[in-house]
Design an enzyme around this catalytic site. Structure first.
Site, PDB file in Angstrom:
ATOM      1  N   HIS A 233      76.691  94.422  77.557  1.00 52.31           N
ATOM      2  CA  HIS A 233      75.499  95.260  77.411  1.00 52.31           C
ATOM      3  C   HIS A 233      74.546  94.519  76.479  1.00 52.31           C
ATOM      4  O   HIS A 233      74.910  94.188  75.354  1.00 52.31           O
ATOM      5  CB  HIS A 233      75.846  96.637  76.841  1.00 52.31           C
ATOM      6  CG  HIS A 233      74.631  97.489  76.658  1.00 52.31           C
ATOM      7  ND1 HIS A 233      74.140  98.308  77.644  1.00 52.31           N
ATOM      8  CD2 HIS A 233      73.766  97.606  75.619  1.00 52.31           C
ATOM      9  CE1 HIS A 233      73.035  98.891  77.225  1.00 52.31           C
ATOM     10  NE2 HIS A 233      72.787  98.476  75.986  1.00 52.31           N
ATOM     11  N   CYS A 234      73.332  94.267  76.948  1.00 51.90           N
ATOM     12  CA  CYS A 234      72.369  93.509  76.135  1.00 51.90           C
ATOM     13  C   CYS A 234      71.348  94.466  75.533  1.00 51.90           C
ATOM     14  O   CYS A 234      70.602  95.129  76.278  1.00 51.90           O
ATOM     15  CB  CYS A 234      71.680  92.453  76.999  1.00 51.90           C
ATOM     16  SG  CYS A 234      70.432  91.523  76.082  1.00 51.90           S
ATOM     17  N   ILE A 235      71.302  94.525  74.207  1.00 57.17           N
ATOM     18  CA  ILE A 235      70.349  95.443  73.561  1.00 57.17           C
ATOM     19  C   ILE A 235      68.915  94.962  73.725  1.00 57.17           C
ATOM     20  O   ILE A 235      67.994  95.760  73.711  1.00 57.17           O
ATOM     21  CB  ILE A 235      70.665  95.641  72.062  1.00 57.17           C
ATOM     22  CG1 ILE A 235      70.756  94.300  71.345  1.00 57.17           C
ATOM     23  CG2 ILE A 235      71.898  96.472  71.861  1.00 57.17           C
ATOM     24  CD1 ILE A 235      70.675  94.422  69.847  1.00 57.17           C
TER      25      ILE A 235
ATOM     26  N   ASN B  46      67.979  96.383  76.913  1.00 54.36           N
ATOM     27  CA  ASN B  46      68.384  97.795  76.985  1.00 54.36           C
ATOM     28  C   ASN B  46      69.058  98.103  78.323  1.00 54.36           C
ATOM     29  O   ASN B  46      68.787  99.138  78.948  1.00 54.36           O
ATOM     30  CB  ASN B  46      67.148  98.688  76.781  1.00 54.36           C
ATOM     31  CG  ASN B  46      67.519 100.133  76.550  1.00 54.36           C
ATOM     32  OD1 ASN B  46      68.580 100.431  76.002  1.00 54.36           O
ATOM     33  ND2 ASN B  46      66.663 101.047  76.992  1.00 54.36           N
TER      34      ASN B  46
END
Ligand SMILES: [Zn+2]
Ligand SMILES: [Zn+2]
Length: 333
Positions: free
Chosen positions: A178-180, A183
């Site tokens: 999951h890449c912040i 998002n």
């Protein structure tokens, strides 16, 4: 004042960048870090403040929010504003090739297009409707991905290579991470967009660093600074050396030198991460599988993990850029 403000801002940005890159993939590490620190400082930091810090970290890293998308755009905007405002103008005066100067803008356009695609695209969310289709895509290796497992949250059968993302609260096919910054999860259907986004981001940082370095070197050569002298504190004439030159450039072009330092560090960090991502793509592994493979087998298990999904370099790349089930949505229409 200008120098000091920029310096503090520069340090803050570097700190944020390093913390994001090192700690954001695993919120548990951040929590552990904060808990460790708060234990040490519990005598001076109240429980209320500790709870507020943990809640803030939870919100930032463990819930879907657009804060890092805005931060990403602000940082990119600031770098390109500085590049346009100072470097582009100076370089035009020095008659640099226009093709060379517009390269960062061309990379920016491609980068923003793929950034948007990565943010808004479906990474391969597993639903009741497509569960059976995804179950047929990859073989179960019976080590990391046993057959007949269900996700306790989604209550769906788990296809091989899928994982439940606790941030997005969904199971994702060929889950990578999951890449912040976008998002969104990176999965089977948007890994190609993410890879091109990462390549163009690295290339745009490197191209700005290259143009800025060439500009400063050109300036030193044109002004013949190396052959000049300066008067030191004791009133003696000294030949200009490298340290003095750096200090001179810092004081003459503070914003350019700060930006250059930032984009050089960014180029190395992004370049390193891009190499890692390309290695994973070439060997058909996801970040999730690579991380789990490092600690496999757990103490209770004796099976050795082996990557059974790699079928050669081109085939592995083809799987990312032409995912087998990407036509599923189109077929439904
Ligand atoms: Zn799930
Ligand atoms: Zn996610």
């Amino acid at each position: 004042m200008d120098f000091l403000v920029l310096f503090l801002f520069y340090l803050a940005l570097l700190l944020i960048g390093v913390v994001m890159i090192c700690f954001c993939p695993e919120i548990h590490y951040v929590k552990g870090l904060v808990r460790g620190r708060t234990q040490i400082f519990s005598c001076i930091v109240s429980e209320c403040v500790q709870r507020a810090i943990l809640e803030l970290l939870h919100y930032l890293f463990h819930t879907r929010n657009r804060i890092f998308i805005f931060l990403h755009l602000i940082l990119q905007g600031m770098i390109y504003t500085e590049y346009t405002w100072e470097i582009f103008g100076y370089c035009q005066e020095l008659e640099f090739s226009l093709n060379y100067l517009i390269l960062p803008y061309m990379l920016l356009v491609v980068n923003l297009a793929f950034f948007t695609l990565t943010c808004v695209s479906n990474p391969g969310t597993i639903t009741k409707a497509n569960e059976l289709l995804f179950l047929q895509v990859y073989a179960f290796d019976e080590v990391m991905f046993p057959v007949n497992r269900s996700c306790p949250t989604c209550e769906l059968r788990k296809p091989a290579r899928s994982k439940h993302c606790s941030v997005c609260d969904r199971c994702v096919h060929r889950f990578d991470h999951h890449c912040i910054w976008v998002n969104n999860c990176i999965g089977a259907w948007n890994a190609r967009y993410f890879l091109i986004y990462l390549m163009t981001l690295t290339a745009s940082a490197a191209s700005i660093a290259a143009v800025s370095t060439v500009f400063l070197v050109h300036l030193v050569v044109v002004s013949d600074l190396y052959s000049k002298t300066y008067i030191d504190d004791l009133g003696r004439a000294q030949v200009i050396d490298f340290a003095f030159l750096i200090q001179y450039l810092f004081l003459t072009f503070p914003r350019i030198v700060f930006m250059l330092g930032f984009v050089i560090i960014l180029s190395f960090l992004l370049g390193g991460y891009l190499c890692f991502s390309l290695y994973l793509a070439a060997t058909n592994q996801t970040t999730n599988e690579w991380c789990r493979g490092q600690t496999w087998p757990p103490p209770a298990k004796s099976h050795v993990y082996r990557n059974i999904y790699s079928h050669g370099f081109w085939s592995n790349l083809g799987e990312i850029f032409l995912p087998a089930t990407a036509y599923y949505d189109r077929k439904k229409k």
